[in-house]
Write a protein that holds these residues in place. Structure first.
Motif, PDB file in Angstrom:
ATOM      1  N   GLY A 146       0.816  -1.205   0.000  1.00 28.42           N
ATOM      2  CA  GLY A 146       0.000   0.000   0.000  1.00 28.42           C
ATOM      3  C   GLY A 146       0.851   1.257   0.000  1.00 28.42           C
ATOM      4  N   LEU A 147       1.888   1.267   0.812  1.00 28.61           N
ATOM      5  CA  LEU A 147       2.788   2.420   0.867  1.00 28.61           C
ATOM      6  C   LEU A 147       3.554   2.585  -0.443  1.00 28.61           C
ATOM      7  CD1 LEU A 147       4.198   1.889   4.475  1.00 28.61           C
ATOM      8  CD2 LEU A 147       2.427   3.511   3.755  1.00 28.61           C
ATOM      9  N   ALA A 148       3.979   1.451  -1.029  1.00 26.85           N
ATOM     10  CA  ALA A 148       4.713   1.506  -2.295  1.00 26.85           C
ATOM     11  C   ALA A 148       3.843   2.089  -3.411  1.00 26.85           C
ATOM     12  CB  ALA A 148       5.201   0.104  -2.677  1.00 26.85           C
ATOM     13  N   PHE A 149       2.587   1.715  -3.437  1.00 27.08           N
ATOM     14  CA  PHE A 149       1.687   2.246  -4.463  1.00 27.08           C
ATOM     15  C   PHE A 149       1.424   3.732  -4.246  1.00 27.08           C
ATOM     16  CE2 PHE A 149       1.046  -1.913  -6.070  1.00 27.08           C
ATOM     17  CZ  PHE A 149       0.438  -1.772  -7.314  1.00 27.08           C
ATOM     18  N   TYR A 150       1.361   4.150  -2.999  1.00 32.01           N
ATOM     19  CA  TYR A 150       1.144   5.582  -2.767  1.00 32.01           C
ATOM     20  C   TYR A 150       2.351   6.395  -3.221  1.00 32.01           C
ATOM     21  CZ  TYR A 150      -0.256   9.990  -0.825  1.00 32.01           C
ATOM     22  OH  TYR A 150      -0.597  11.319  -0.703  1.00 32.01           O
ATOM     23  N   VAL A 151       3.536   5.909  -2.885  1.00 34.80           N
ATOM     24  CA  VAL A 151       4.749   6.593  -3.323  1.00 34.80           C
ATOM     25  C   VAL A 151       4.821   6.624  -4.845  1.00 34.80           C
ATOM     26  CG1 VAL A 151       7.268   6.474  -3.345  1.00 34.80           C
ATOM     27  CG2 VAL A 151       6.029   6.037  -1.228  1.00 34.80           C
ATOM     28  N   ALA A 152       4.387   5.543  -5.485  1.00 37.58           N
ATOM     29  CA  ALA A 152       4.480   5.442  -6.939  1.00 37.58           C
ATOM     30  C   ALA A 152       3.518   6.376  -7.658  1.00 37.58           C
ATOM     31  CB  ALA A 152       4.221   3.997  -7.373  1.00 37.58           C
ATOM     32  N   GLY A 153       2.279   6.447  -7.181  1.00 41.23           N
ATOM     33  CA  GLY A 153       1.299   7.208  -7.954  1.00 41.23           C
ATOM     34  C   GLY A 153       0.222   7.912  -7.173  1.00 41.23           C
ATOM     35  N   GLY A 154       0.314   7.945  -5.848  1.00 42.18           N
ATOM     36  CA  GLY A 154      -0.669   8.670  -5.069  1.00 42.18           C
ATOM     37  C   GLY A 154      -1.925   7.872  -4.760  1.00 42.18           C
ATOM     38  N   PRO A 155      -2.985   8.558  -4.300  1.00 42.80           N
ATOM     39  CA  PRO A 155      -4.207   7.879  -3.841  1.00 42.80           C
ATOM     40  C   PRO A 155      -4.871   7.000  -4.891  1.00 42.80           C
ATOM     41  CG  PRO A 155      -4.217  10.189  -3.179  1.00 42.80           C
ATOM     42  CD  PRO A 155      -3.061  10.019  -4.109  1.00 42.80           C
ATOM     43  N   TRP A 156      -4.886   7.429  -6.154  1.00 43.68           N
ATOM     44  CA  TRP A 156      -5.546   6.628  -7.181  1.00 43.68           C
ATOM     45  C   TRP A 156      -4.821   5.304  -7.405  1.00 43.68           C
ATOM     46  CZ3 TRP A 156     -10.325   7.533  -8.244  1.00 43.68           C
ATOM     47  CH2 TRP A 156     -10.827   8.828  -8.163  1.00 43.68           C
ATOM     48  N   SER A 157      -3.519   5.311  -7.230  1.00 42.29           N
ATOM     49  CA  SER A 157      -2.763   4.061  -7.349  1.00 42.29           C
ATOM     50  C   SER A 157      -3.108   3.105  -6.205  1.00 42.29           C
ATOM     51  CB  SER A 157      -1.259   4.348  -7.353  1.00 42.29           C
ATOM     52  OG  SER A 157      -0.875   5.013  -8.535  1.00 42.29           O
ATOM     53  N   VAL A 158      -3.304   3.655  -5.000  1.00 39.99           N
ATOM     54  CA  VAL A 158      -3.689   2.820  -3.863  1.00 39.99           C
ATOM     55  C   VAL A 158      -5.068   2.211  -4.103  1.00 39.99           C
ATOM     56  CG1 VAL A 158      -4.151   2.776  -1.383  1.00 39.99           C
ATOM     57  CG2 VAL A 158      -2.296   4.201  -2.273  1.00 39.99           C
ATOM     58  N   LEU A 159      -5.983   3.001  -4.654  1.00 36.15           N
ATOM     59  CA  LEU A 159      -7.309   2.483  -4.987  1.00 36.15           C
ATOM     60  C   LEU A 159      -7.206   1.360  -6.022  1.00 36.15           C
ATOM     61  CD1 LEU A 159     -10.384   2.628  -4.726  1.00 36.15           C
ATOM     62  CD2 LEU A 159     -10.373   4.399  -6.506  1.00 36.15           C
ATOM     63  N   MET A 160      -6.323   1.520  -7.000  1.00 35.31           N
ATOM     64  CA  MET A 160      -6.103   0.476  -8.002  1.00 35.31           C
ATOM     65  C   MET A 160      -5.613  -0.806  -7.331  1.00 35.31           C
ATOM     66  SD  MET A 160      -3.266   0.290 -11.058  1.00 35.31           S
ATOM     67  CE  MET A 160      -3.711   1.905 -11.690  1.00 35.31           C
ATOM     68  N   LEU A 161      -4.675  -0.674  -6.422  1.00 35.34           N
ATOM     69  CA  LEU A 161      -4.163  -1.834  -5.686  1.00 35.34           C
ATOM     70  C   LEU A 161      -5.279  -2.508  -4.908  1.00 35.34           C
ATOM     71  CD1 LEU A 161      -1.866  -3.562  -4.331  1.00 35.34           C
ATOM     72  CD2 LEU A 161      -1.708  -1.730  -2.626  1.00 35.34           C
ATOM     73  N   PHE A 162      -6.077  -1.720  -4.217  1.00 34.04           N
ATOM     74  CA  PHE A 162      -7.137  -2.249  -3.362  1.00 34.04           C
ATOM     75  C   PHE A 162      -8.175  -3.033  -4.160  1.00 34.04           C
ATOM     76  CE2 PHE A 162     -11.205  -1.729  -1.062  1.00 34.04           C
ATOM     77  CZ  PHE A 162     -10.862  -2.331   0.136  1.00 34.04           C
ATOM     78  N   LEU A 163      -8.473  -2.571  -5.371  1.00 33.64           N
ATOM     79  CA  LEU A 163      -9.472  -3.245  -6.204  1.00 33.64           C
ATOM     80  C   LEU A 163      -8.884  -4.409  -6.995  1.00 33.64           C
ATOM     81  CD1 LEU A 163     -11.395  -0.134  -7.585  1.00 33.64           C
ATOM     82  CD2 LEU A 163     -12.080  -1.649  -5.714  1.00 33.64           C
TER      83      LEU A 163
END
Length: 303
Positions: free
Chosen positions: A202-219
């Motif tokens: 989750g932290l890696a995705f946020y660093v990579a692309g912000g909140p929308w990237s975290v949402l992508m990971l979650f889904l």
């Protein structure tokens, strides 16, 4: 995102190699040590006897090599998850709550609080990533495959966005170094391992692309988990829950909401009520699994 991270010397590319080598060396040693602790909850009879707390190694290594200020959520979640591993399925006195459920709930709250100042509402999605990783870890190699796939995706997003690529590569390297014995079914991450990788991803995705990237990971993570575990999940839903001809929606919903913590929430929200779902659209979306209540008075109605 420019002012969010204080990235210290831990971003030296050489640190990734050191982290991977450390995990590769310590994982079999830790597995051998836990194998001597057959009376503890860190050892399970699954597959003829398997050490299930070897995720302790990735947790310790990631706790050391995570850049600030992202170290604390990994440390706290891993610690609470390890308490879950040690406690097993023990209930808290006469309460209908297990120590593990409590520690996981506290972990979700702690990670959300610690990361909210950095990433806002996306903090809750990072904390909730423990659910799909926990379900993935119930089958040899699946949690590792999921972590590797999503780490590569995070690295690609970071590269395309011009963001820092160190953290996705760190998570990837640590998981790859840990994975050989896991793929062979000789070890299990346990909650300490899968919860650690969940938060780190989750932290890696946020660093990579912000909140929308975290949402992508979650889904996306539950989709990949459902695909990788499709056969096993189908058997589980049919034989254990009585859900006939499970749809992919049922599998997805099981990954998103299954397990002890999900069942505890169902007990709180649904009581002993049961629900029958006949609408084909709702069945395709997995609503049967979402509303399946193991505490219902007439469990056979939950189909």
């Amino acid at each position: 995102m420019d002012a969010l991270f204080i990235l210290h010397a831990s971003q030296d590319p050489g640190s990734i190699m050191v982290a991977a080598f450390t995990v590769a060396a310590l994982t079999p040693l830790t597995a051998a040590l836990i194998s001597r602790m057959k009376d503890s909850n860190l050892y399970t009879d699954v597959r003829g006897g398997t050490p299930r707390g070897t995720g302790l190694v990735p947790w310790i290594v990631l706790s050391v090599f995570m850049p600030e200020p992202l170290r604390a959520p990994v440390v706290i979640m891993g610690l609470l998850a390890f308490i879950d591993d040690l406690s097993g399925r023990r209930r808290i006195r006469d309460l209908p709550v297990e120590w593990g459920q409590l520690s996981r709930g506290l972990g979700i709250i702690a990670v959300t609080i610690l990361t909210y100042p950095i990433m806002g509402p996306a903090a809750l999605l990072v904390a909730l990533m423990i659910q799909p990783l926990n379900i993935a870890d119930m089958q040899p190699g699946v949690a590792c495959s999921l972590t590797v796939i999503m780490s590569l995706l995070a690295a690609a997003i970071a590269f395309a966005a011009g963001s820092d690529i160190h953290l996705p590569l760190l998570v990837l390297a640590v998981c790859a170094a840990y994975s050989p014995l896991d793929y062979l079914g000789r070890i299990m991450m346990g909650e300490v391992g899968n919860h650690t990788f969940a938060v780190a991803l989750g932290l890696a995705f946020y660093v990579a692309g912000g909140p929308w990237s975290v949402l992508m990971l979650f889904l996306a993570a539950p989709i990949i988990t459902a695909i990788l575990r499709r056969r096993n999940l189908t058997v589980f839903l049919e034989e254990k829950l009585g859900i006939e001809n499970p749809t992919f929606g049922d599998l997805y919903m099981d990954v998103m909401t299954g397990g002890g913590l999900g069942d505890l929430l169902r007990r709180i929200l649904l009581g002993r009520r049961s629900f029958r779902v006949d609408n084909p659209v709702l069945i395709a979306l997995g609503v049967r699994r979402l509303l399946f209540n193991p505490y219902a008075s007439h469990g056979s109605e939950n189909r």
